[in-house]
Design a protein around this motif. Structure first.
Motif, PDB file in Angstrom:
ATOM      1  N   ASP A 134       0.830  -1.204   0.000  1.00  0.00           N
ATOM      2  CA  ASP A 134       0.000   0.000   0.000  1.00  0.00           C
ATOM      3  C   ASP A 134       0.867   1.258   0.000  1.00  0.00           C
ATOM      4  N   ARG A 135       1.925   1.264   0.825  1.00  0.00           N
ATOM      5  CA  ARG A 135       2.795   2.435   0.892  1.00  0.00           C
ATOM      6  C   ARG A 135       3.529   2.638  -0.436  1.00  0.00           C
ATOM      7  N   LEU A 136       4.017   1.545  -1.011  1.00  0.00           N
ATOM      8  CA  LEU A 136       4.727   1.652  -2.280  1.00  0.00           C
ATOM      9  C   LEU A 136       3.803   2.148  -3.393  1.00  0.00           C
ATOM     10  N   GLN A 137       2.544   1.696  -3.345  1.00  0.00           N
ATOM     11  CA  GLN A 137       1.575   2.164  -4.348  1.00  0.00           C
ATOM     12  C   GLN A 137       1.326   3.660  -4.188  1.00  0.00           C
ATOM     13  N   ARG A 138       1.157   4.130  -2.947  1.00  0.00           N
ATOM     14  CA  ARG A 138       0.912   5.554  -2.710  1.00  0.00           C
ATOM     15  C   ARG A 138       2.090   6.406  -3.173  1.00  0.00           C
ATOM     16  N   GLU A 139       3.304   5.919  -2.893  1.00  0.00           N
ATOM     17  CA  GLU A 139       4.483   6.681  -3.292  1.00  0.00           C
ATOM     18  C   GLU A 139       4.589   6.757  -4.818  1.00  0.00           C
ATOM     19  N   ALA A 140       4.307   5.659  -5.481  1.00  0.00           N
ATOM     20  CA  ALA A 140       4.350   5.655  -6.942  1.00  0.00           C
ATOM     21  C   ALA A 140       3.323   6.620  -7.513  1.00  0.00           C
ATOM     22  N   ASP A 141       2.122   6.607  -6.933  1.00  0.00           N
ATOM     23  CA  ASP A 141       1.075   7.524  -7.400  1.00  0.00           C
ATOM     24  C   ASP A 141       1.510   8.978  -7.209  1.00  0.00           C
ATOM     25  N   ALA A 142       2.203   9.247  -6.095  1.00  0.00           N
ATOM     26  CA  ALA A 142       2.631  10.618  -5.812  1.00  0.00           C
ATOM     27  C   ALA A 142       3.765  11.068  -6.740  1.00  0.00           C
ATOM     28  N   ILE A 143       4.662  10.141  -7.075  1.00  0.00           N
ATOM     29  CA  ILE A 143       5.763  10.484  -7.978  1.00  0.00           C
ATOM     30  C   ILE A 143       5.235  10.804  -9.366  1.00  0.00           C
ATOM     31  N   GLY A 144       4.222  10.042  -9.799  1.00  0.00           N
ATOM     32  CA  GLY A 144       3.653  10.233 -11.131  1.00  0.00           C
ATOM     33  C   GLY A 144       4.229   9.251 -12.132  1.00  0.00           C
ATOM     34  N   TYR A 145       3.354   8.676 -12.939  1.00  0.00           N
ATOM     35  CA  TYR A 145       3.763   7.636 -13.883  1.00  0.00           C
ATOM     36  C   TYR A 145       4.275   8.246 -15.188  1.00  0.00           C
ATOM     37  N   PRO A 146       5.170   7.511 -15.841  1.00  0.00           N
ATOM     38  CA  PRO A 146       5.688   6.177 -15.522  1.00  0.00           C
ATOM     39  C   PRO A 146       6.725   6.205 -14.397  1.00  0.00           C
TER      40      PRO A 146
ATOM     41  N   GLY B 179      15.264  -7.605 -11.578  1.00  0.00           N
ATOM     42  CA  GLY B 179      14.553  -6.921 -10.508  1.00  0.00           C
ATOM     43  C   GLY B 179      14.168  -5.506 -10.871  1.00  0.00           C
ATOM     44  N   MET B 180      13.800  -5.287 -12.129  1.00  0.00           N
ATOM     45  CA  MET B 180      13.389  -3.959 -12.586  1.00  0.00           C
ATOM     46  C   MET B 180      12.098  -4.075 -13.385  1.00  0.00           C
ATOM     47  N   ARG B 181      11.163  -3.159 -13.127  1.00  0.00           N
ATOM     48  CA  ARG B 181       9.909  -3.139 -13.875  1.00  0.00           C
ATOM     49  C   ARG B 181       9.488  -1.697 -14.124  1.00  0.00           C
ATOM     50  N   ARG B 182       9.137  -1.399 -15.352  1.00  0.00           N
ATOM     51  CA  ARG B 182       8.542  -0.099 -15.675  1.00  0.00           C
ATOM     52  C   ARG B 182       7.035  -0.222 -15.514  1.00  0.00           C
ATOM     53  N   VAL B 183       6.425   0.783 -14.893  1.00  0.00           N
ATOM     54  CA  VAL B 183       4.973   0.797 -14.684  1.00  0.00           C
ATOM     55  C   VAL B 183       4.431   2.100 -15.261  1.00  0.00           C
ATOM     56  N   ASP B 184       3.457   1.987 -16.150  1.00  0.00           N
ATOM     57  CA  ASP B 184       2.928   3.164 -16.847  1.00  0.00           C
ATOM     58  C   ASP B 184       1.619   3.683 -16.274  1.00  0.00           C
TER      59      ASP B 184
END
Length: 615
Positions: free
Chosen positions: A146-158, A171-176
């Motif tokens: 949950d925390r990692l998802q919130r941080e990703a949302d705050a940083i902005g995609y991708p 151990g690397m993944r791009r998320v759009d």
């Protein structure tokens, strides 16, 4: 007073880097000790060293990754120092410490420095404290989804999810998009757990026009740190470097000064000794700018691509390593170093671009990279390419007064490369070097992914190359009126690998007793055989011949010569690259010929059987 130069050195590695280290050590009068696995008993680095010690079975985890065996070999041979090369145990702080505890010199940074830069999150925090710019992202200890998802949302995609203990593109993944984050995180953590035994990740803003730029640094025990300028490693496939160059195209003096100064601060922050590389990511959407270049990680070892730095500075970086490990100060200070010309390096892999870059194994019956460029290799003609290690068989490095001169020299060297029957990526490298974006120096790390199909090498050599090879098989006599028993021959039919081709010889000739010739063109190597001399099985290769799709071992033969078979019936099972491949009948018919033998080793394209079609 510095101690005397190292007198004996064990190289805890194999292949081209082991040969490279041996070359410099020998020039310095240092006795060299190689280590080898079962698969490497006859390897080039073993023969080049003054002494060699067997350390285990072929898999790396049973030989080159067993630190205790390597240290035992060093003690048994009286080695004064150990050089780890790169890969394997080169960035393993526990191994470095064990070497020191055994009373052996370690040709590398202190274990504490390796640990400080080994985890990406801790390294970035240390860099921020040292005033080194880092990519915007999340480095926190809270690893809940949950925390990692919130941080990703705050940083902005991708965004990019990266394993903190990762490396080599694992151990690397791009998320759009936010909706894709949870699945990507789970996949990344599974891979990180399997590869590194650590599921922690960090999240970074994904740069849409990224350039991968790194700076070579060196430190000594007198507190000095210098840089040897930057390299550009932006041409990558699946996060693996393919072509590297120095300096970086489009880098102005002000930006170079800023990034190199940041690299020196990074090394000073961990009291760095020896050779290291500070890797940066640049947003090149508006060209290279100092305020858009951020620290990614530090590699606490020598890099695969170090030769391009050697070529533009005139320095031997392995010699620097050995002198610093002996206690000497840096050979040169910053004001003594300057950029001279341009250098480009290509990594030559034993892999088949036409088969999704599947590694290619087997014996190098022909291997010739010419002398137009520097070649660092650990193999030679007649060597076996095994499935146990990285498939890189050579590095080809070209220098020129200008970038274009270096590019042309490298492309020419690769264009004429002969690698047979093992497949290589030489043709792919030629296409990449000739791509307009690379030529212009406007490439980014996504070039190969975008242009993959356009970078595939030709499937057949040029007509000029075919004629040249044909003339090696057929003596052409242009003199008018010349006759021999075979009569005038203006065209001849040949087998190109296993396809028939007809070539206009533009003259007279007769078949000579030559079995085959190799055609080298655009980095690709093909075999050309006279059709008449090839035999019935070869002549029918395009119609009923069962060919090995890659080098491997026959583990089962399910038919015998003379058997009737139905379309789709399994004939032979091949084991290659740890996978089984079933070869089946292409139509109803009879097994007219069977050459496959259970347990036998076969090469790519070998005819294993021939099915005669029912009338």
């Amino acid at each position: 007073m510095p101690r005397a130069m190292i007198e004996s050195l064990l190289i805890a590695n194999r292949g081209e880097i082991a040969c490279r280290i041996i070359r410099t050590a020998r020039a310095l009068g240092i006795r060299t000790i190689a280590v080898y696995s079962d698969a490497d008993a006859g390897a080039l680095h073993v023969r080049h060293a003054d002494e060699a010690v067997h350390i285990g079975a072929s898999p790396a985890r049973e030989s080159y990754l067993v630190g205790e065996q390597i240290i035992a070999a060093a003690l048994a041979t009286g080695a004064e120092a150990i050089h780890p090369g790169y890969g394997f145990l080169s960035e393993n702080a526990d191994f470095a410490q064990a070497v020191l505890d055994a009373g052996i010199l370690w040709v590398g940074p202190d274990p504490d420095s390796i640990r400080a830069m080994g985890l990406k999150d801790a390294a970035k925090q240390r860099m921020m404290a040292a005033g080194v710019p880092v990519t915007p992202g999340y480095l926190g200890e809270d690893q809940s989804p949950d925390r990692l998802q919130r941080e990703a949302d705050a940083i902005g995609y991708p965004v990019l999810i990266k394993a903190v203990a990762g490396g080599g593109g694992k151990g690397m993944r791009r998320v759009d998009a936010s909706a894709d984050f949870a699945d990507a995180l789970a996949s990344c953590q599974r891979e990180a757990s399997a590869s590194f035994g650590n599921t922690d990740v960090l999240i970074e803003k994904y740069i849409l026009s990224p350039r991968h730029i790194e700076v070579q640094v060196f430190g000594d025990r007198q507190g000095n740190v210098v840089h040897l300028f930057e390299r550009d490693c932006s041409l990558q496939r699946r996060h693996q470097k393919v072509i590297e160059e120095a300096p970086s195209p489009g880098m102005d003096d002000a930006t170079r000064a800023a990034i190199c100064a940041a690299a020196v601060r990074a090394a000073q922050a961990v009291n760095y000794v020896g050779a290291g590389t500070i890797e940066f990511i640049a947003d090149a959407s508006e060209g290279l700018r100092a305020d858009r270049i951020w620290f990614m990680e530090m590699n606490t070892r020598l890099q695969v691509e170090h030769p391009v730095t050697e070529e533009i500075t005139g320095q031997d970086l392995v010699e620097w390593q050995l002198r610093i490990a002996s206690g000497e100060a840096l050979p040169l200070q910053q004001h003594d170093l300057a950029i001279r010309g341009w250098a480009i390096e290509a990594r030559l892999y034993a892999e088949d671009p036409a088969k999704g870059f599947l590694p290619s194994i087997g014996r190098l019956e022909a291997f010739d990279l010419g002398d137009a460029a520097r070649v660092d290799t650990g193999v030679e003609q007649g060597a076996d390419i095994s499935p146990y290690y990285d498939p890189m068989i050579a590095k080809v490095i070209a220098w020129g007064d200008t970038r274009e001169a270096a590019r042309e020299t490298l492309a020419e060297a690769l264009d004429k490369a002969v690698v047979w029957p093992v497949r290589s990526n030489a043709g792919f490298l030629v296409q990449a070097l000739d791509h307009p974006e690379f030529v212009a120096g406007t490439l980014d790390t996504g070039l190969i992914a975008r242009e993959g199909a356009a970078l595939m090498p030709p499937v057949q050599p040029s007509e000029e190359a075919l004629i040249e090879a044909a003339r090696a098989l057929v003596r052409v006599e242009p003199m008018a009126g010349f006759r021999l028993n075979a009569g005038p021959l203006k065209t001849a039919r040949f087998l190109l690998d296993d396809d028939t081709v007809t070539i206009d010889l533009d003259g007279r000739g007769v078949h000579e007793p030559v079995d085959a010739a190799l055609v080298s063109d655009a980095g690709q190597t093909w075999q050309l055989r006279p059709w008449r001399a090839s035999g019935a099985a070869m002549g029918a290769a395009a119609d009923g011949a069962i060919l090995s799709p890659m080098p491997g071992r026959i583990i089962a033969v399910d038919v015998a010569a003379g058997d009737r078979v139905a379309k789709g019936q399994k004939l032979v099972t091949l084991e290659a690259m740890k996978m089984e491949h079933s070869l089946v009948a292409p139509f109803d018919g009879t097994v007219a010929e069977l050459t496959a033998i259970e347990g036998g080793q076969v090469s790519d394209g070998m005819v294993l059987a021939r099915i005669e079609k029912d009338d």
